[in-house]
Design an enzyme around this catalytic site. Structure first.
Site, PDB file in Angstrom:
ATOM      1  N   ARG A  29      39.578  32.828  43.261  1.00 56.49           N
ATOM      2  CA  ARG A  29      39.550  34.286  43.452  1.00 56.49           C
ATOM      3  C   ARG A  29      39.877  34.522  44.915  1.00 56.49           C
ATOM      4  O   ARG A  29      39.072  34.202  45.797  1.00 56.49           O
ATOM      5  CB  ARG A  29      38.194  34.882  43.066  1.00 56.49           C
ATOM      6  CG  ARG A  29      38.080  36.335  43.481  1.00 56.49           C
ATOM      7  CD  ARG A  29      37.000  37.110  42.762  1.00 56.49           C
ATOM      8  NE  ARG A  29      37.405  37.450  41.409  1.00 56.49           N
ATOM      9  CZ  ARG A  29      36.805  38.348  40.649  1.00 56.49           C
ATOM     10  NH1 ARG A  29      35.738  38.984  41.096  1.00 56.49           N
ATOM     11  NH2 ARG A  29      37.241  38.611  39.431  1.00 56.49           N
ATOM     12  N   HIS A  65      45.575  40.175  38.088  1.00 58.68           N
ATOM     13  CA  HIS A  65      44.329  39.652  37.507  1.00 58.68           C
ATOM     14  C   HIS A  65      44.663  39.138  36.104  1.00 58.68           C
ATOM     15  O   HIS A  65      44.271  39.726  35.095  1.00 58.68           O
ATOM     16  CB  HIS A  65      43.282  40.763  37.464  1.00 58.68           C
ATOM     17  CG  HIS A  65      41.872  40.281  37.249  1.00 58.68           C
ATOM     18  ND1 HIS A  65      41.553  38.954  37.030  1.00 58.68           N
ATOM     19  CD2 HIS A  65      40.689  40.967  37.217  1.00 58.68           C
ATOM     20  CE1 HIS A  65      40.238  38.845  36.879  1.00 58.68           C
ATOM     21  NE2 HIS A  65      39.694  40.045  36.989  1.00 58.68           N
ATOM     22  N   GLN A 104      42.023  38.481  33.204  1.00 59.27           N
ATOM     23  CA  GLN A 104      41.452  39.693  32.620  1.00 59.27           C
ATOM     24  C   GLN A 104      42.425  40.334  31.634  1.00 59.27           C
ATOM     25  O   GLN A 104      42.018  40.798  30.569  1.00 59.27           O
ATOM     26  CB  GLN A 104      41.098  40.696  33.730  1.00 59.27           C
ATOM     27  CG  GLN A 104      40.421  41.949  33.219  1.00 59.27           C
ATOM     28  CD  GLN A 104      39.031  41.687  32.657  1.00 59.27           C
ATOM     29  OE1 GLN A 104      38.184  41.121  33.333  1.00 59.27           O
ATOM     30  NE2 GLN A 104      38.783  42.098  31.416  1.00 59.27           N
ATOM     31  N   ASP A 160      40.338  51.406  35.684  1.00 62.49           N
ATOM     32  CA  ASP A 160      39.705  50.412  36.556  1.00 62.49           C
ATOM     33  C   ASP A 160      39.185  51.174  37.772  1.00 62.49           C
ATOM     34  O   ASP A 160      39.534  52.345  37.979  1.00 62.49           O
ATOM     35  CB  ASP A 160      40.747  49.338  36.957  1.00 62.49           C
ATOM     36  CG  ASP A 160      40.146  48.202  37.789  1.00 62.49           C
ATOM     37  OD1 ASP A 160      38.898  48.011  37.750  1.00 62.49           O
ATOM     38  OD2 ASP A 160      40.904  47.507  38.490  1.00 62.49           O
ATOM     39  N   CYS A 184      37.793  46.650  32.770  1.00 60.23           N
ATOM     40  CA  CYS A 184      37.494  45.241  33.050  1.00 60.23           C
ATOM     41  C   CYS A 184      36.097  45.057  33.635  1.00 60.23           C
ATOM     42  O   CYS A 184      35.567  43.946  33.608  1.00 60.23           O
ATOM     43  CB  CYS A 184      38.556  44.654  33.977  1.00 60.23           C
ATOM     44  SG  CYS A 184      38.550  45.333  35.646  1.00 60.23           S
ATOM     45  N   ARG A 216      36.213  37.325  28.111  1.00 67.45           N
ATOM     46  CA  ARG A 216      36.666  36.589  29.298  1.00 67.45           C
ATOM     47  C   ARG A 216      36.430  35.098  29.067  1.00 67.45           C
ATOM     48  O   ARG A 216      37.261  34.265  29.373  1.00 67.45           O
ATOM     49  CB  ARG A 216      35.879  37.036  30.544  1.00 67.45           C
ATOM     50  CG  ARG A 216      36.350  38.302  31.183  1.00 67.45           C
ATOM     51  CD  ARG A 216      37.775  38.219  31.699  1.00 67.45           C
ATOM     52  NE  ARG A 216      37.940  37.273  32.785  1.00 67.45           N
ATOM     53  CZ  ARG A 216      37.685  37.522  34.067  1.00 67.45           C
ATOM     54  NH1 ARG A 216      37.287  38.732  34.429  1.00 67.45           N
ATOM     55  NH2 ARG A 216      37.888  36.609  35.001  1.00 67.45           N
TER      56      ARG A 216
HETATM   57  N1   CP Z   1      36.244  41.833  35.536  1.00 69.01           N
HETATM   58  C1   CP Z   1      35.933  40.943  36.489  1.00 69.01           C
HETATM   59  O1   CP Z   1      36.768  40.146  36.944  1.00 69.01           O
HETATM   60  O2   CP Z   1      34.633  40.990  36.878  1.00 69.01           O
HETATM   61  P1   CP Z   1      33.950  40.188  38.073  1.00 69.01           P
HETATM   62  O3   CP Z   1      34.461  40.794  39.368  1.00 69.01           O
HETATM   63  O4   CP Z   1      32.473  40.449  37.887  1.00 69.01           O
HETATM   64  O5   CP Z   1      34.291  38.753  37.974  1.00 69.01           O
HETATM   65  N1  NVA Z   2      40.670  45.960  40.635  1.00 68.78           N
HETATM   66  C1  NVA Z   2      39.356  45.395  40.772  1.00 68.78           C
HETATM   67  C2  NVA Z   2      39.069  44.447  39.639  1.00 68.78           C
HETATM   68  C3  NVA Z   2      37.680  43.871  39.665  1.00 68.78           C
HETATM   69  C4  NVA Z   2      37.435  42.890  38.574  1.00 68.78           C
HETATM   70  C5  NVA Z   2      39.217  44.683  42.120  1.00 68.78           C
HETATM   71  O1  NVA Z   2      40.163  44.001  42.523  1.00 68.78           O
HETATM   72  O2  NVA Z   2      38.183  44.835  42.754  1.00 68.78           O
END
Ligand code: CP
Ligand code: NVA
Length: 302
Positions: free
Chosen positions: A102, A129, A132, A221, A261, A289
């Protein structure tokens, strides 16, 4: 040759096969059958940003596969103190069988993927992402049986990782997509162009009224993604009128589903009434997920 998943385009040839594998392994596991396809394998998970779902779903998923996952926060590993991404990738590749990252930036993600000698899976960066969106497509398939020809509408920040991966994911799956967003937050042109190459209808608009007409799926989102916190107040003003509430849901098909998400921020991008309402599938998405990622890890480990 090792395979990575850092963009939806990395699965353009086998997206539906991965989705179907996720659905199959979910059913088998729920029947009590063992799905220990990766006994003794280890997943290293590097987190440069917070997470609830990504961390837990990958970790539990590896356990179900008979393997193991290691949580590596950049606050605790040398990467956070200036060790290079290249050396981190080369070292971790000597220990683990697969890496989940991440990342703050897509540039860092690509750098890690370039140097790792084991597969790298994105757990999100600033551009995409993919885990997701594969999950969301699996969830849509469970609810609608088929993906091709469905109308997908996304409201909110059209320039974030979810919007970009949705554009590519809808393209690959043959679904039409409409992004409803203030002009300033329209997607990067690259993702629109790539999505159109699949021959789907792609529409980008800032007009909310009737934008969900005939939608099969409505998604949103957060307006303030991780890394955008400094712009929070400004963004909240700029996104006024883009909240998914019960009026936005009305023009959609009567069996339309609502997706997010998560994490959700109620009364900003969506009301709790919609997010917890009967059309919402947000907790199916959260669960899936794990199943989608199990299918992704198995596919990339081959
Ligand atoms: N949707 C998602 O990626 O959630 P987290 O940020 O909790 O991993
Ligand atoms: N768009 C959001 C998704 C979180 C899972 C972010 O990047 O924070």
């Amino acid at each position: 040759m090792k395979r990575n998943l850092i963009s939806m385009l990395d699965v353009k040839d086998d997206l539906e096969r991965i989705i179907d594998l996720g659905i199959k392994l979910k059913k088998e596991s729920k029947k009590g059958e063992a799905i220990e396809l990766l006994k003794g394998k280890t997943l290293g998970m590097i987190f440069e940003k917070s997470s609830t779902r990504t961390r837990v779903s990958f970790e539990v998923g590896m356990t179900k596969l008979g393997g193991h996952a290691i949580f590596l926060s950049t606050n605790d590993i040398q990467l956070g103190r200036g060790e290079t991404i290249e050396d981190t990738a080369l070292v971790l590749s000597r220990y683990v069988d697969i890496i989940m990252y991440r990342a703050k930036s897509n540039k860092a993600m690509k750098e890690l993927a370039k140097h790792a000698t084991v597969p790298v899976i994105s757990g999100l960066d600033d551009k995409e992402h993919p885990c997701q969106v594969i999950t969301d497509l699996m969830t849509i398939k469970e609810h609608k049986s088929n993906l091709k020809g469905l109308n997908f509408v996304y409201l909110g920040d059209g320039k974030n990782n979810m919007a970009h991966s949705y554009l590519l994911g809808c393209g690959i799956a043959g679904m039409n997509i409409r992004i409803v967003s203030p002009k300033k937050y329209w997607p990067d042109e690259y993702y629109v162009k790539e999505a159109k190459k699949f021959g789907i209808k792609v529409e980008i608009t800032d007009i909310v009224k009737n934008s969900t007409k005939d939608a099969d799926v409505i998604a949103t989102d957060t307006w303030v993604s991780m890394g955008d916190e400094k712009e929070k107040e400004k963004r909240i003003k700029e996104f006024q009128g883009y909240t998914t509430d019960k009026n936005i849901m009305k023009p959609a098909k009567s069996d339309a589903i609502f997706m997010h998400c998560l994490p959700a921020y109620y009364d900003y991008e969506v009301t709790k009434e919609v997010a917890h309402g009967k059309q919402s599938v947000i907790f199916d998405e959260a669960e899936n997920r794990m199943w989608a990622q199990i299918a992704i890890i198995v596919t990339l480990s081959k």
